[in-house]
Design an enzyme around this catalytic site. Structure first.
Site, PDB file in Angstrom:
ATOM      1  N   GLY A 128       1.228  25.989 -12.119  1.00 48.60           N
ATOM      2  CA  GLY A 128       1.875  26.470 -13.334  1.00 48.60           C
ATOM      3  C   GLY A 128       2.971  25.576 -13.863  1.00 48.60           C
ATOM      4  N   ILE A 129       4.090  26.180 -14.204  1.00 49.43           N
ATOM      5  CA  ILE A 129       5.218  25.447 -14.786  1.00 49.43           C
ATOM      6  C   ILE A 129       5.734  24.392 -13.817  1.00 49.43           C
ATOM      7  CG2 ILE A 129       7.618  25.682 -15.531  1.00 49.43           C
ATOM      8  CD1 ILE A 129       6.826  28.444 -16.684  1.00 49.43           C
ATOM      9  N   TYR A 189      12.393  42.979 -12.989  1.00 53.17           N
ATOM     10  CA  TYR A 189      12.148  41.590 -13.384  1.00 53.17           C
ATOM     11  C   TYR A 189      13.153  41.154 -14.450  1.00 53.17           C
ATOM     12  CZ  TYR A 189       9.757  37.472 -15.226  1.00 53.17           C
ATOM     13  OH  TYR A 189       9.465  36.198 -15.649  1.00 53.17           O
ATOM     14  N   ASP A 220       9.706  29.104   2.018  1.00 56.25           N
ATOM     15  CA  ASP A 220       9.889  30.407   1.392  1.00 56.25           C
ATOM     16  C   ASP A 220      11.344  30.478   0.924  1.00 56.25           C
ATOM     17  OD1 ASP A 220      10.319  33.043   0.708  1.00 56.25           O
ATOM     18  OD2 ASP A 220       9.317  33.876   2.481  1.00 56.25           O
ATOM     19  N   ARG A 260       5.518  28.343  -1.007  1.00 56.10           N
ATOM     20  CA  ARG A 260       5.056  29.044   0.193  1.00 56.10           C
ATOM     21  C   ARG A 260       3.665  28.609   0.625  1.00 56.10           C
ATOM     22  NH1 ARG A 260       5.728  35.236  -1.178  1.00 56.10           N
ATOM     23  NH2 ARG A 260       4.903  34.437  -3.158  1.00 56.10           N
ATOM     24  N   LYS A 288      16.141  38.194 -14.267  1.00 54.09           N
ATOM     25  CA  LYS A 288      16.201  37.059 -15.182  1.00 54.09           C
ATOM     26  C   LYS A 288      17.482  37.078 -16.017  1.00 54.09           C
ATOM     27  CE  LYS A 288      12.318  35.053 -14.064  1.00 54.09           C
ATOM     28  NZ  LYS A 288      12.272  33.683 -13.490  1.00 54.09           N
TER      29      LYS A 288
END
Length: 254
Positions: free
Chosen positions: A18-19, A151, A59, A39, A155
């Site tokens: 991903g990013i 979430y 982790d 991980r 953030k």
């Protein structure tokens, strides 16, 4: 593009997919040496192979593992001059049904781990002539998100951490910024689709389209858009960009 980051060391958490993987590709293209933590070792190795990077299993919810991984990265590639805190996780549930376990897991991964990673690298970052710390936040850092209170809270906290560090270190050579993507075409979004399908029985394609529609553009954000912005924030020319929360969401927060 010139090799503006030639010889400089960037460490990316959650760097296998991903990013994180996109950021690794763009930083490598600009000349950086790249260390990748995560991980799962297999995707780290695959991405590291494409960017001549160093894969390190870690982790980030374990502070001791962070310390060991960062030391391994230093041995391979030198002091950490750019830290991209990208590792994160998501979940969704009505607030009344959100468990304390889920809350703790989200906060530990998205916020506490960011604190621990920043502390583990801060000495190196401040010693660099162009230290860079970039947090991968979210448009959820700027607004409430139904069915994802934990979430969004994590953030929001990440953005507060970024702004506080940017203010504290404003007179140094270190800049601290965040990128705030909307819904991105990444494995995390794939996982969100799978959760919705599992809980509702809805068609996967329809679910993905519904998620994409939450961006004003009606499409998922390309990870390369986020990776490019991360690389730009790491350039020496970006020394006066500090404390910024850069939205990459197709105009959703406009």
């Amino acid at each position: 593009m010139g090799n503006w980051l030639e010889g400089r060391h960037a460490l990316i958490t959650g760097g296998g997919t991903g990013i994180g993987a996109s950021a690794a590709a763009h930083l490598h293209a600009a000349g950086a040496r790249v260390s990748l933590t995560g991980r799962r070792l297999e995707p780290l190795q695959e991405t590291a192979g494409r960017v001549s990077g160093t894969p390190i299993q870690c982790d980030v919810t374990d502070r001791a593992q962070i310390a060991a991984a960062f030391d391994q990265a230093r041995k391979a590639n030198g002091p950490i001059e750019m830290l991209i805190v990208n590792a994160g996780t998501a979940d969704s549930a009505p607030f009344a049904k959100t468990t304390r376990e889920s809350w703790d897991r989200i906060i530990a991964t998205n916020l506490t781990a960011a604190f621990d990673c920043a502390q583990a690298a801060i000495g190196d970052l401040l010693a660099s002539e162009n230290g860079r710390l970039v947090f991968v936040a979210s448009v959820a850092s700027m607004r409430g998100v139904p069915y994802a209170a934990h979430y969004s809270a994590s953030k929001h906290g990440l953005l507060g951490l970024m702004r506080s560090l940017a203010a504290e270190y404003a007179k140094t050579s270190l800049t601290v910024n965040a990128v705030c993507p909307g819904y991105v075409d990444t494995p995390m979004t794939d996982q969100s689709v799978a959760r919705v399908v599992d809980r509702t029985g809805r068609d996967a394609g329809d679910t993905r389209n519904l998620i994409a529609a939450m961006n004003a553009s009606g499409r998922l954000v390309d990870p390369d858009a986020v990776g490019t912005m991360i690389m730009s924030l790491c350039l020496p020319q970006s020394k006066d960009v500090n404390g910024a929360a850069v939205t990459i969401d197709g105009g959703t927060t406009a």
